[in-house]
Design an enzyme around this catalytic site. Structure first.
Site, mmCIF file in Angstrom:
data_model
loop_
_atom_site.group_PDB
_atom_site.id
_atom_site.type_symbol
_atom_site.label_atom_id
_atom_site.label_comp_id
_atom_site.label_asym_id
_atom_site.label_seq_id
_atom_site.Cartn_x
_atom_site.Cartn_y
_atom_site.Cartn_z
ATOM 1 N N LYS A 35 77.594 -19.978 20.396
ATOM 2 C CA LYS A 35 76.485 -19.255 19.784
ATOM 3 C C LYS A 35 76.494 -17.875 20.134
ATOM 4 C CE LYS A 35 72.189 -20.799 20.311
ATOM 5 N NZ LYS A 35 70.683 -21.533 19.846
ATOM 6 N N GLN B 91 67.289 -15.899 28.233
ATOM 7 C CA GLN B 91 67.472 -14.429 27.689
ATOM 8 C C GLN B 91 66.613 -13.464 27.967
ATOM 9 O OE1 GLN B 91 66.284 -17.026 24.261
ATOM 10 N NE2 GLN B 91 67.769 -18.466 24.347
ATOM 11 N N ASP C 201 70.715 -27.391 28.753
ATOM 12 C CA ASP C 201 71.419 -27.385 27.298
ATOM 13 C C ASP C 201 71.759 -28.624 27.032
ATOM 14 O OD1 ASP C 201 69.692 -25.930 25.606
ATOM 15 O OD2 ASP C 201 71.618 -24.410 24.871
ATOM 16 N N ASN D 201 61.988 -26.153 31.781
ATOM 17 C CA ASN D 201 61.940 -25.324 30.511
ATOM 18 C C ASN D 201 62.179 -26.396 29.421
ATOM 19 O OD1 ASN D 201 64.214 -25.349 31.293
ATOM 20 N ND2 ASN D 201 65.240 -23.416 30.792
ATOM 21 N N LYS E 16 61.906 -24.838 24.510
ATOM 22 C CA LYS E 16 63.252 -24.933 23.806
ATOM 23 C C LYS E 16 62.634 -25.702 22.272
ATOM 24 C CE LYS E 16 65.948 -24.660 26.650
ATOM 25 N NZ LYS E 16 67.202 -22.991 26.418
ATOM 26 N N ARG F 149 70.220 -29.751 18.489
ATOM 27 C CA ARG F 149 71.161 -30.404 20.055
ATOM 28 C C ARG F 149 70.679 -32.000 19.967
ATOM 29 N NH1 ARG F 149 73.672 -27.320 21.229
ATOM 30 N NH2 ARG F 149 73.213 -25.167 21.646
ATOM 31 N N LYS G 193 71.580 -24.915 12.377
ATOM 32 C CA LYS G 193 71.273 -24.361 13.036
ATOM 33 C C LYS G 193 72.645 -23.968 13.932
ATOM 34 C CE LYS G 193 67.546 -23.165 17.028
ATOM 35 N NZ LYS G 193 67.602 -22.092 17.371
#
Ligand code: DC
Length: 641
Positions: free
Chosen positions: A20, A167, A309, A332, A336, A381, A406
Site C-alpha cells: 500500500k 507521512q 503497523d 503513535n 492510527k 489491521r 482498506k
C-alpha cells in the site's frame, strides 16, 4: 460478521497484495512526473482507490490494466482549477495530496471521513508554510479539512515535527522536486517510523529525483521534477504479517512473497522478531518461508518504533507465547485508523488475554483464552490480526469483516487457502467417556464428530453376519474390501443400511476388538477416516484408539483419556442398561479388550508423545469436557503430562 474456522497447522503460499505504501507513493510521484508510467502489481484497495479517485479529480488520468496502473504524468502541475477531494479514510492520500496540491494552479479542499477529521495535520501545514505554500486548516485543532492555494511552493528550508507521523515528512519530500528551488527539510526528533522516509526516498529516486539524507535529521531535495517509468511494486510487508503470524501460532509452514531482499519496507522488521519468538525463517528468491513451532513460542521485549503497523499482529501472536511480551515506543498507535493502543488492548482482553497499556507501550500475555466477538473498530489491521487469533481460539467472530478491503480485499480467501481442518484426536480404552466428551467438545467448537469405533464395529458385524472365522485373516480382509461404511450425523451406515442400533452388543464388541487387529482392516478403515474429515473441511473431533498416533499424527490437540478398570466397568454396565451382577463379567470383557487393543502388532492403543493424558476416574464429566476444551484453546501453551 465472519466466523473464523479454527485451523490445524497451516500450509501453503500467499501471494501478497502490492504494498500500500509503495503504491500510493508511486502513484503520486508518477502523477507529478513527465510522461506515462506503468506501476506493475499495484494494490487495489480502499486506500489506493482513494488516491486514484483524488488524482483523477485533480485532473490526472489513472487507469487499471490488469494488476498494473497506468498514470499519465502532469509534468509537475497536477492539473489545474478549483476543486475538492475526499480522501475518505486514507492517511497517505490526505497528507501526500495536501502537500502536492501546493504546486497546483488552483484551490483544493482536502477532506476525509469522520476518523480522518480526527487525525492531526497541523505539523505538515506549518512546514509547507515555511516553504512558501498557502494552506489553511479548516477543521478544529489542526485537523482536516484543509484548503490549499497554489501554485506557491518556493522551496527553501523548513523544520518539521516528525514525532507524530513520518507521512508528513514523506509528503513534503515527494512534492519538493516540483518546487521552484531546492528544499532542505530539518526533522525535529524523535522521528517515528524512519524506514518509511527511506522508502519515500527510494521511490523518488527511482523516478529520477535527487533526494537524500544530509545528516541524521536533515534531508535535501533538488528541484527538477520527476521522469516517468515502469515501476514494479513489492508485495506488502504489512500484509505478510498475518500469514506469517498464522504459521507461528498454528504451526506448519507458509511461503509469502514477493518481498525482495534489501526491501526497505518497515514491517519486514516483524520477521526477525518472530524468529526470536522461536519460528524458523528462510528465504528462497523473493519469497520468505516461515515454519512455526507453537509449542515453544516465546515472549519477547521489542522496541516497535520502526514497525508500528506490525504491533497488532504481534500482540495477537503474544497471546500464544509463553510469558509476557512487551512492545515499546508505540505512542503513535493512538492516532492510527483506530486508537489502536486502547482498542487493541480491549479486544485482546475479550479473548481472555492479559493486556496492559502505558503512554507508549503495550504488555500482552496469554491468560485464560476464550472465544469472543471482535470489534475491529473499522481498522483493517485489527480485523486481520484477530482473524488469525481465531485460527487458534475456536469460535472467534469478526464484526465488519469488510473493513479489510482498506488494504487487502482478498485477505480472508488467502487466509483460508493456508488453513487446514483442526483435528482434535481423542484416544483411550473403552468406558472412559470418549464419546460423551468428544461430542460435547465438537458441539462447543462447531466441529464435526467421528467415532471411529463404530467403523470397526460395523466391520465386525459384517464378519459375524457372513459367518467368517475371525481368525481367518485373509477371509476377513477380503470381506472388508467389499464393504462400504460411512458415518452420517453419528449414524453408522454399512452397505447402505443404518446398523447403529445393533453395534453395541457384547458379541460385536469382542469381535470388533479382534477384527481391528487385522492389518488390512486397519488400512482400509484409516483411509476412510482420513477421507471422512475432508469433505466439509471444517475440522472435527475424531475419537478412537490410534487417532493421535496413526490416523492424524499432525493433530495439534491430542487427548488420551483413561480411568481405573472398576470405574470403566461400572460406566459400561450403566450405558448398556445391565445390572450390578454383570459388573465382574463386563470388567473381564473390558480387560481382555484392553489387553488385545494395547498389545496388538499394528497401531496398538497408547498415548501419543504430545497427548494430554487425563485420568477421568474421579472427575465429573463436565470437568473433563472443560479441561479438554481448555487444552484445545491452549494447545501448545499447555504443559502435557
Ligand atoms: O471405541 P469402541 O469401543 O466402539 O471400539 C470398538 C473396538 O474397535 C475397540 O475394541 C478397538 C477398535 N478400535 C480400534 O482399534 N481403533 C480405533 N480407532 C477405534 C476402535
Amino acid at each position: 460478521m465472519k466466523r473464523i474456522s479454527p485451523s490445524g497447522p497451516v500450509a501453503g503460499t500467499v501471494r501478497l497484495p502490492g504494498s500500500k505504501s509503495i503504491t500510493n507513493r508511486a502513484l503520486l510521484v508518477a502523477a507529478l512526473a513527465s510522461g506515462e508510467s506503468r506501476l506493475v502489481g499495484a494494490l487495489r484497495s480502499d486506500d489506493t482507490e482513494a488516491m486514484i479517485d483524488s488524482l483523477s479529480r485533480l485532473g490526472v488520468a489513472v487507469s487499471w490494466d490488469g494488476y498494473d496502473l497506468i498514470v499519465a504524468g502532469s509534468d509537475g502541475s497536477l492539473g489545474a482549477g478549483d476543486t475538492e477531494i475526499d480522501v475518505r479514510g486514507s492517511g497517505t492520500t490526505a497528507r501526500f495530496l495536501t502537500a502536492a496540491c501546493t504546486v497546483r494552479d488552483g484551490t483544493v479542499v482536502v477532506d476525509g471521513n469522520r476518523r480522518m477529521r480526527q487525525r492531526p495535520i497541523g505539523d505538515l501545514v506549518r512546514a509547507l508554510g515555511e516553504l512558501g505554500a498557502a494552506v489553511e486548516v479548516l477543521g478544529e485543532e489542526d485537523r482536516p479539512p484543509v484548503r490549499v492555494h497554489g501554485p506557491a511552493l518556493t522551496g527553501g528550508a523548513a523544520i518539521l515535527d516528525a514525532s507524530r507521523s513520518s507521512q508528513f515528512a514523506s509528503a513534503v519530500l515527494m512534492v519538493a522536486p516540483c518546487a521552484d528551488g531546492d528544499t532542505v527539510l530539518e526533522l525535529r526528533e524523535p522521528i517515528v517510523s524512519r524506514p518509511y522516509i527511506d522508502q519515500t526516498l527510494e521511490v523518488m529516486r527511482a523516478f529520477g529525483a535527487e533526494a537524500a539524507w544530509d545528516g541524521p535529521t536533515t534531508l535535501t531535495v533538488a528541484a527538477g521534477g520527476y521522469a516517468a517509468r515502469d515501476f514494479i511494486i513489492e508485495g506488502d510487508a504489512s500484509a505478510a504479517a498475518y500469514p506469517l503470524v498464522a504459521a507461528a501460532v498454528c504451526g506448519g509452514s507458509v511461503r509469502v512473497g514477493p518481498l525482495p531482499e534489501g526491501s526497505l519496507q518497515a514491517d519486514l522488521g516483524l520477521i526477525p522478531i518472530l524468529e526470536r519468538m522461536g519460528a524458523e525463517v528462510r528465504r528462497e528468491g523473493d519469497d520468505v518461508i516461515l515454519n512455526g513451532h507453537p509449542q515453544t513460542l516465546a515472549a519477547v521485549s521489542e522496541n516497535m518504533n520502526d514497525a508500528p503497523d506490525a504491533v497488532v499482529a504481534l500482540a495477537v501472536a503474544a497471546l500464544f507465547a509463553g510469558g509476557e511480551t512487551r512492545l515499546t515506543d508505540i505512542a503513535n498507535l493512538r492516532i492510527k485508523e483506530s486508537n489502536r493502543m486502547e482498542d487493541l488492548a480491549m479486544e485482546l482482553r475479550k479473548l481472555g488475554g492479559i493486556a496492559a497499556t502505558g503512554p507508549d507501550f503495550l504488555v500482552v500475555e496469554g491468560g485464560e483464552l476464550r472465544a469472543a466477538t471482535i470489534d475491529p473498530h473499522d481498522d483493517h489491521r485489527m480485523a486481520m490480526s484477530f482473524a488469525v487469533a481465531g485460527l487458534r481460539i475456536p469460535g472467534v467472530e469478526i464484526e465488519d469483516p469488510e473493513c479489510v478491503a482498506k488494504t487487502w480485499p482478498g485477505f480472508f480467501a488467502a487466509l483460508e487457502s493456508i488453513t487446514t481442518p483442526l483435528i482434535i484426536a481423542v484416544d483411550g480404552p473403552g468406558g472412559v467417556g470418549k464419546s460423551t466428551v468428544s461430542q460435547a467438545v465438537a458441539g462447543r467448537f462447531g466441529l464435526g464428530h467421528l467415532e471411529t469405533g463404530g467403523m470397526y464395529r460395523a466391520g465386525a458385524l459384517a464378519v459375524l453376519e457372513a459367518g467368517i472365522d475371525i481368525g481367518d485373516e485373509a477371509a476377513v480382509a477380503a470381506l472388508i474390501d467389499t464393504l462400504t461404511v460411512d458415518v452420517v450425523d453419528g449414524r453408522v451406515i454399512m452397505n447402505g443400511t443404518d446398523v447403529t442400533d445393533v453395534l453395541r452388543t457384547e458379541a460385536v464388541s469382542t469381535a470388533s476388538s479382534r477384527v481391528s487387529a487385522v492389518p488390512r482392516v486397519r488400512e482400509a478403515l484409516v483411509a476412510l477416516q482420513r477421507r471422512w474429515v475432508r469433505p466439509d473441511g471444517g475440522g472435527a473431533v475424531v475419537e478412537g484408539r490410534d487417532i493421535g498416533t496413526v490416523v492424524f499424527p499432525d493433530s495439534p490437540a491430542k487427548v488420551y483419556l483413561t480411568a481405573r478398570p472398576d470405574v470403566r466397568a461400572i460406566r459400561r454396565v450403566r450405558d448398556l442398561g445391565l445390572s450390578e451382577d454383570d459388573i465382574p463379567r463386563i470388567a473381564a470383557d473390558l480387560a481382555a479388550r484392553d489387553e488385545r487393543d494395547s498389545t496388538r502388532a499394528v497401531s496398538p492403543l497408547r498415548p501419543a508423545d504430545d497427548a494430554l493424558i487425563l485420568d477421568t476416574s474421579d472427575m465429573p464429566i463436565e470437568q473433563v469436557i472443560d479441561t479438554v476444551a481448555r487444552f484445545v484453546i491452549d494447545r501448545g501453551r499447555h504443559p502435557t503430562t
